[in-house]
Design a protein around this motif. Structure first.
Motif, PDB file in Angstrom:
ATOM      1  N   LEU A 206     -54.237 -10.575 -10.859  1.00 31.48           N
ATOM      2  CA  LEU A 206     -54.041  -9.270 -10.449  1.00 31.48           C
ATOM      3  C   LEU A 206     -54.421  -9.148  -8.726  1.00 31.48           C
ATOM      4  O   LEU A 206     -55.077  -9.993  -8.453  1.00 31.48           O
ATOM      5  CB  LEU A 206     -55.129  -8.487 -10.980  1.00 31.48           C
ATOM      6  N   SER A 207     -53.490  -8.380  -8.161  1.00 35.21           N
ATOM      7  CA  SER A 207     -53.930  -8.321  -6.722  1.00 35.21           C
ATOM      8  C   SER A 207     -53.676  -6.789  -6.352  1.00 35.21           C
ATOM      9  O   SER A 207     -52.903  -5.921  -6.970  1.00 35.21           O
ATOM     10  CB  SER A 207     -53.036  -9.068  -5.789  1.00 35.21           C
TER      11      SER A 207
ATOM     12  N   VAL B 129     -56.728  -0.539   0.151  1.00 36.67           N
ATOM     13  CA  VAL B 129     -58.093  -0.124  -0.402  1.00 36.67           C
ATOM     14  C   VAL B 129     -58.595   0.689   0.503  1.00 36.67           C
ATOM     15  O   VAL B 129     -58.564   1.009   1.591  1.00 36.67           O
ATOM     16  CB  VAL B 129     -58.755  -1.575  -0.314  1.00 36.67           C
ATOM     17  N   PRO B 130     -59.288   1.691  -0.038  1.00 31.23           N
ATOM     18  CA  PRO B 130     -59.966   2.977   0.452  1.00 31.23           C
ATOM     19  C   PRO B 130     -61.041   2.394   1.481  1.00 31.23           C
ATOM     20  O   PRO B 130     -61.910   1.466   1.211  1.00 31.23           O
ATOM     21  CB  PRO B 130     -60.647   3.807  -0.582  1.00 31.23           C
ATOM     22  N   GLU B 131     -61.195   3.010   2.504  1.00 36.82           N
ATOM     23  CA  GLU B 131     -62.189   2.663   3.558  1.00 36.82           C
ATOM     24  C   GLU B 131     -63.520   2.985   3.020  1.00 36.82           C
ATOM     25  O   GLU B 131     -63.689   3.918   2.080  1.00 36.82           O
ATOM     26  CB  GLU B 131     -62.080   3.605   4.894  1.00 36.82           C
ATOM     27  N   GLY B 132     -64.328   1.984   3.275  1.00 41.07           N
ATOM     28  CA  GLY B 132     -65.668   2.294   2.614  1.00 41.07           C
ATOM     29  C   GLY B 132     -65.886   1.622   1.475  1.00 41.07           C
ATOM     30  O   GLY B 132     -66.860   1.472   0.688  1.00 41.07           O
ATOM     31  N   THR B 133     -64.969   0.783   1.013  1.00 36.95           N
ATOM     32  CA  THR B 133     -65.073   0.039  -0.478  1.00 36.95           C
ATOM     33  C   THR B 133     -66.047  -1.057  -0.213  1.00 36.95           C
ATOM     34  O   THR B 133     -66.052  -1.791   0.721  1.00 36.95           O
ATOM     35  CB  THR B 133     -63.697  -0.474  -0.857  1.00 36.95           C
ATOM     36  N   GLU B 134     -67.207  -0.945  -1.166  1.00 39.18           N
ATOM     37  CA  GLU B 134     -68.177  -2.066  -1.237  1.00 39.18           C
ATOM     38  C   GLU B 134     -68.070  -3.071  -2.469  1.00 39.18           C
ATOM     39  O   GLU B 134     -68.554  -3.967  -2.282  1.00 39.18           O
ATOM     40  CB  GLU B 134     -69.559  -1.364  -1.186  1.00 39.18           C
ATOM     41  N   ALA B 135     -67.275  -2.534  -3.499  1.00 43.37           N
ATOM     42  CA  ALA B 135     -67.121  -3.190  -4.765  1.00 43.37           C
ATOM     43  C   ALA B 135     -66.096  -2.812  -5.585  1.00 43.37           C
ATOM     44  O   ALA B 135     -65.416  -1.663  -5.090  1.00 43.37           O
ATOM     45  CB  ALA B 135     -68.400  -3.193  -5.666  1.00 43.37           C
ATOM     46  N   PHE B 136     -65.735  -3.633  -6.412  1.00 44.29           N
ATOM     47  CA  PHE B 136     -64.591  -3.186  -7.394  1.00 44.29           C
ATOM     48  C   PHE B 136     -65.073  -3.619  -8.816  1.00 44.29           C
ATOM     49  O   PHE B 136     -65.918  -4.458  -9.006  1.00 44.29           O
ATOM     50  CB  PHE B 136     -63.141  -4.401  -7.000  1.00 44.29           C
ATOM     51  N   ALA B 137     -64.224  -2.811  -9.612  1.00 48.80           N
ATOM     52  CA  ALA B 137     -64.492  -3.261 -11.201  1.00 48.80           C
ATOM     53  C   ALA B 137     -62.985  -3.206 -11.726  1.00 48.80           C
ATOM     54  O   ALA B 137     -61.967  -2.543 -11.094  1.00 48.80           O
ATOM     55  CB  ALA B 137     -65.191  -2.204 -11.914  1.00 48.80           C
ATOM     56  N   VAL B 138     -62.711  -3.753 -12.675  1.00 49.52           N
ATOM     57  CA  VAL B 138     -61.412  -4.141 -13.238  1.00 49.52           C
ATOM     58  C   VAL B 138     -61.589  -3.910 -14.637  1.00 49.52           C
ATOM     59  O   VAL B 138     -62.571  -4.502 -15.480  1.00 49.52           O
ATOM     60  CB  VAL B 138     -60.888  -5.442 -13.026  1.00 49.52           C
ATOM     61  N   ILE B 139     -60.441  -3.272 -15.479  1.00 47.04           N
ATOM     62  CA  ILE B 139     -60.644  -2.746 -16.939  1.00 47.04           C
ATOM     63  C   ILE B 139     -59.258  -3.043 -17.680  1.00 47.04           C
ATOM     64  O   ILE B 139     -58.306  -2.806 -16.622  1.00 47.04           O
ATOM     65  CB  ILE B 139     -61.159  -1.170 -16.993  1.00 47.04           C
ATOM     66  N   CYS B 140     -59.403  -3.232 -18.708  1.00 43.23           N
ATOM     67  CA  CYS B 140     -57.768  -3.474 -19.492  1.00 43.23           C
ATOM     68  C   CYS B 140     -58.026  -2.779 -20.760  1.00 43.23           C
ATOM     69  O   CYS B 140     -59.148  -3.076 -21.464  1.00 43.23           O
ATOM     70  CB  CYS B 140     -57.603  -4.793 -19.628  1.00 43.23           C
TER      71      CYS B 140
ATOM     72  N   VAL C 148     -60.590  -1.386 -25.887  1.00 41.02           N
ATOM     73  CA  VAL C 148     -60.908  -2.327 -24.529  1.00 41.02           C
ATOM     74  C   VAL C 148     -60.877  -3.826 -24.862  1.00 41.02           C
ATOM     75  O   VAL C 148     -61.449  -4.480 -25.287  1.00 41.02           O
ATOM     76  CB  VAL C 148     -62.438  -1.759 -24.454  1.00 41.02           C
ATOM     77  N   HIS C 149     -59.909  -4.406 -23.732  1.00 42.76           N
ATOM     78  CA  HIS C 149     -59.681  -5.801 -23.869  1.00 42.76           C
ATOM     79  C   HIS C 149     -60.582  -6.446 -22.587  1.00 42.76           C
ATOM     80  O   HIS C 149     -60.662  -7.745 -22.683  1.00 42.76           O
ATOM     81  CB  HIS C 149     -58.042  -5.921 -23.491  1.00 42.76           C
ATOM     82  N   TRP C 150     -60.808  -5.675 -21.662  1.00 46.72           N
ATOM     83  CA  TRP C 150     -61.530  -6.347 -20.524  1.00 46.72           C
ATOM     84  C   TRP C 150     -62.283  -5.450 -19.777  1.00 46.72           C
ATOM     85  O   TRP C 150     -61.828  -4.358 -19.443  1.00 46.72           O
ATOM     86  CB  TRP C 150     -60.361  -7.088 -19.557  1.00 46.72           C
ATOM     87  N   VAL C 151     -63.574  -5.825 -19.341  1.00 50.72           N
ATOM     88  CA  VAL C 151     -64.454  -4.932 -18.429  1.00 50.72           C
ATOM     89  C   VAL C 151     -64.866  -6.119 -17.515  1.00 50.72           C
ATOM     90  O   VAL C 151     -65.713  -7.090 -17.856  1.00 50.72           O
ATOM     91  CB  VAL C 151     -65.472  -4.302 -19.253  1.00 50.72           C
ATOM     92  N   LEU C 152     -64.655  -5.949 -16.355  1.00 49.90           N
ATOM     93  CA  LEU C 152     -65.369  -6.952 -15.347  1.00 49.90           C
ATOM     94  C   LEU C 152     -65.670  -6.064 -14.055  1.00 49.90           C
ATOM     95  O   LEU C 152     -65.162  -5.109 -13.535  1.00 49.90           O
ATOM     96  CB  LEU C 152     -63.779  -7.737 -14.833  1.00 49.90           C
TER      97      LEU C 152
ATOM     98  N   ALA D 138     -62.286   0.989  -7.052  1.00 49.02           N
ATOM     99  CA  ALA D 138     -62.954   0.674  -5.863  1.00 49.02           C
ATOM    100  C   ALA D 138     -64.155   1.750  -5.671  1.00 49.02           C
ATOM    101  O   ALA D 138     -64.123   2.742  -6.005  1.00 49.02           O
ATOM    102  CB  ALA D 138     -61.882   1.154  -4.308  1.00 49.02           C
ATOM    103  N   LEU D 139     -65.168   1.052  -5.503  1.00 43.81           N
ATOM    104  CA  LEU D 139     -66.587   1.778  -5.307  1.00 43.81           C
ATOM    105  C   LEU D 139     -67.168   1.925  -4.050  1.00 43.81           C
ATOM    106  O   LEU D 139     -67.073   0.625  -3.303  1.00 43.81           O
ATOM    107  CB  LEU D 139     -67.392   0.886  -6.419  1.00 43.81           C
ATOM    108  N   ASP D 140     -67.841   2.617  -3.850  1.00 51.31           N
ATOM    109  CA  ASP D 140     -68.478   2.851  -2.224  1.00 51.31           C
ATOM    110  C   ASP D 140     -70.102   2.180  -2.505  1.00 51.31           C
ATOM    111  O   ASP D 140     -70.832   2.522  -1.648  1.00 51.31           O
ATOM    112  CB  ASP D 140     -68.520   4.415  -1.704  1.00 51.31           C
ATOM    113  N   SER D 141     -70.162   1.454  -3.406  1.00 47.15           N
ATOM    114  CA  SER D 141     -71.648   0.955  -3.527  1.00 47.15           C
ATOM    115  C   SER D 141     -71.440  -0.371  -4.125  1.00 47.15           C
ATOM    116  O   SER D 141     -70.631  -0.715  -4.766  1.00 47.15           O
ATOM    117  CB  SER D 141     -72.672   1.852  -4.658  1.00 47.15           C
ATOM    118  N   ASN D 142     -72.362  -1.342  -3.817  1.00 46.92           N
ATOM    119  CA  ASN D 142     -72.433  -2.789  -4.214  1.00 46.92           C
ATOM    120  C   ASN D 142     -73.419  -3.055  -5.121  1.00 46.92           C
ATOM    121  O   ASN D 142     -73.689  -4.236  -5.343  1.00 46.92           O
ATOM    122  CB  ASN D 142     -72.312  -3.759  -3.132  1.00 46.92           C
TER     123      ASN D 142
END
Length: 160
Positions: A36-37, A41-52, A69-73, A122-126
């Protein structure tokens, strides 16, 4: 902005948008997560999560959740813009197969084609979260921090 699509884009070198997910990314194959790519990305992004998630799965729980739910990352760094196929990055949450990590598409026999929604958030917190959260536990924690999200939909029909 929670739960609204943003300009961020998500793609895969393994399958095109609305295309068929290759067998090696399914429970009938190697069961490896697709590459995946993402960009824009929004300004201020500190972390990501991926879901399927498979909304076509004929499952509804007593609390009103639906699908499979197949994937939570999660706990993915905000500097990341891609995941390699079969990635071991991040922290794995619980899928509906009852284990952590990726569990590829494998709809019930004779059930036809299912759609699989791969989401990047995209998350604004890490803030770092413990392993093995379910999708619903993760969403409860990160919802206030979602600043962008988008999806890639793939399809799969079980052989045989």
């Amino acid at each position: 902005m929670p739960f609204a699509l943003s300009p961020m884009t998500l793609s895969s070198s393994d399958f095109p948008a609305d295309g068929v997910i290759p067998r090696d990314c399914t429970g009938e194959g190697e069961d490896r997560s697709p590459a995946l790519s993402w960009d824009k990305v929004p300004e201020g992004t500190e972390a990501f999560a991926v879901i399927c998630h498979d909304p076509d799965a004929p499952l509804v729980s007593s609390n009103g959740n639906y699908g499979f739910v197949h994937w939570v990352l999660y706990n993915l760094p905000g500097s990341l813009t891609e995941l390699a196929a079969g990635t071991d990055q991040g922290t794995a949450g619980q899928n509906n197969f009852g284990h952590s990590g990726y569990g590829g598409p494998m709809p019930p026999e004779g059930h036809g084609t299912h759609r699989y929604y791969f989401w990047v958030l995209a998350l604004d917190s890490n803030e770092q979260y413990a392993p093995d959260l379910t999708l619903w536990q993760l969403l409860e924690k990160i919802e206030p921090n979602i600043i962008g999200m988008n999806r890639l939909v793939g399809t799969y029909r079980r052989e045989g």
